[in-house]
Scaffold this motif. Structure first.
Motif, short mmCIF file in Angstrom:
data_model
loop_
_atom_site.label_atom_id
_atom_site.label_comp_id
_atom_site.label_asym_id
_atom_site.label_seq_id
_atom_site.Cartn_x
_atom_site.Cartn_y
_atom_site.Cartn_z
N SER A 54 0.84 -1.20 0.00
CA SER A 54 0.00 0.00 0.00
C SER A 54 0.87 1.25 0.00
N ASP A 169 -5.63 -0.36 -4.80
CA ASP A 169 -5.08 -1.04 -3.63
C ASP A 169 -6.08 -2.09 -3.16
N GLU A 170 -5.82 -3.33 -3.48
CA GLU A 170 -6.69 -4.45 -3.12
C GLU A 170 -8.16 -4.20 -3.48
#
Ligand SMILES: Nc1ncnc2c1ncn2[C@@H]1O[C@H](COP(=O)(O)OP(=O)(O)OP(=O)(O)O)[C@@H](O)[C@H]1O
Ligand SMILES: [Mg+2]
Length: 236
Positions: A54, A169-170
Motif C-alpha cells: 500500500s 489497492d486491493e
C-alpha cells in the motif's frame, strides 16, 4: 487460471520511474531504497501483510511522499508537480465507502465530470453505468448498493475521468468470486496503465508484470508467474 485479456488497441503507458526511494514512518524505514521503472501495461504488486504494498502504490499519486529519492509519472514529480500528477492518476481504494461521495450513483458519476458540458456528462455517465452493470441502480441510494456494486461504482467514478494511470489497492478483497472477476476484467481491459496491489494471485497472474515486496524491500520484479512462484517459496 483465467486468461489475460488482450491489451486494448488504444493502450497508453504512463511511464513510472521510482528512483532510490525510502519511506519512513515514526523514524523507521517502511520502504527501503526501492528503484524500479514501470512501463508494462499492467503491473501487480504482491507480498505479505505489512510488506509495503500500500505504501508503494500510494507513492504513485503522491498520497505518500519519499523521505529520500524520487517518483515520477509521465516525467512529473509526485512531490513537485503534485496537482498535475493527481489529475493523471486515478486511485481506487479497497473500501469503496472512502470514494462514494454523493447520495446516488448517478450523482456520484456526475460529480467526477464536473466542469464537463451537460450533454457530454449525461452521455458518459449513462455509458459508464451500463459498462459497470449499474444502469438500473442509477437513482437508488448509494448506501443501498451491495458491497460489489459499491466497488463497481467506486471504480466507475475513477474510470469515467479517463486517467492515464490507474492505481488500485486491493480492489477485489471484499468481493465474491463473480464480482472480483468483474472488477478484475474492468481493471485489466481499461486503456489506462494499471498498477494494482493485491493478495488475489489470480488477478496478479493476469497482469503483464509483477513486483514482490518483503519487509519494505523490492525483492523481485518480472513475469508474474515467476514472481508469484518466488512469493510462494518465500512463504514456505
Ligand atoms: N502511517 C503509518 N504509520 C506508521 N506505520 C505505518 C504507516 N503506514 C504503514 N505503516 C507500516 O508500514 C508497513 C507497511 O505497510 P503497508 O500498509 O504498506 O503494507 P501492505 O503490504 O499494504 O500490507 P497489507 O497486505 O496488510 O495491506 C507496516 O509495518 C505498517 O505497519
Ligand atoms: Mg495494504
Amino acid at each position: 487460471m483465467l486468461p489475460r485479456p488482450p491489451v486494448p488497441p488504444e493502450t497508453r503507458v504512463a511511464g513510472i520511474a521510482v528512483e532510490a526511494v525510502t519511506v519512513e514512518r515514526e523514524g523507521r524505514p517502511i520502504l527501503r531504497d526501492v528503484s524500479v521503472e514501470l512501463d508494462a501495461r499492467r503491473t501487480a504488486v504482491i507480498g505479505a501483510n505489512g510488506s509495503g504494498k500500500s505504501t508503494f502504490v500510494r507513492l504513485l499519486n503522491g498520497l505518500v511522499l519519499p523521505a529520500a529519492g524520487r517518483v515520477t509519472v509521465q516525467g512529473l514529480d509526485t512531490q513537485r508537480d503534485a496537482a498535475a500528477v493527481r489529475r493523471r492518476v486515478g486511485f481506487v481504494f479497497t473500501d469503496p465507502q472512502a470514494q462514494i461521495l454523493m447520495p446516488t450513483p448517478i450523482e456520484d458519476l456526475r460529480l467526477s465530470l464536473r466542469g464537463t458540458s451537460r450533454a457530454e456528462t449525461e452521455r458518459r455517465v449513462w455509458a459508464t453505468l451500463g459498462e459497470h452493470g449499474l444502469s438500473d441502480r442509477a437513482d437508488v441510494p448509494a448506501s443501498a448498493l451491495s458491497g460489489g456494486q459499491k466497488q463497481l461504482l467506486a471504480l466507475a467514478s475513477v474510470l469515467i475521468t479517463d486517467p492515464a494511470l490507474l492505481v488500485a489497492d486491493e480492489p477485489t478483497t471484499l468481493l465474491d468470486l463473480r464480482n472480483a472477476r468483474r472488477i478484475g476484467d474492468l481493471l485489466l481491459s481499461d486503456p489506462a496503465q494499471l498498477v494494482v496491489a493485491t493478495h488475489d494471485l489470480d488477478l496478479a497472474a493476469r497482469c503483464d508484470h509483477a513486483l514482490l515486496f518483503d519487509d519494505g524491500v523490492l525483492t523481485a520484479s518480472g513475469e508474474p508467474a515467476a514472481v508469484i512462484e518466488a512469493y510462494r517459496r518465500s512463504c514456505a
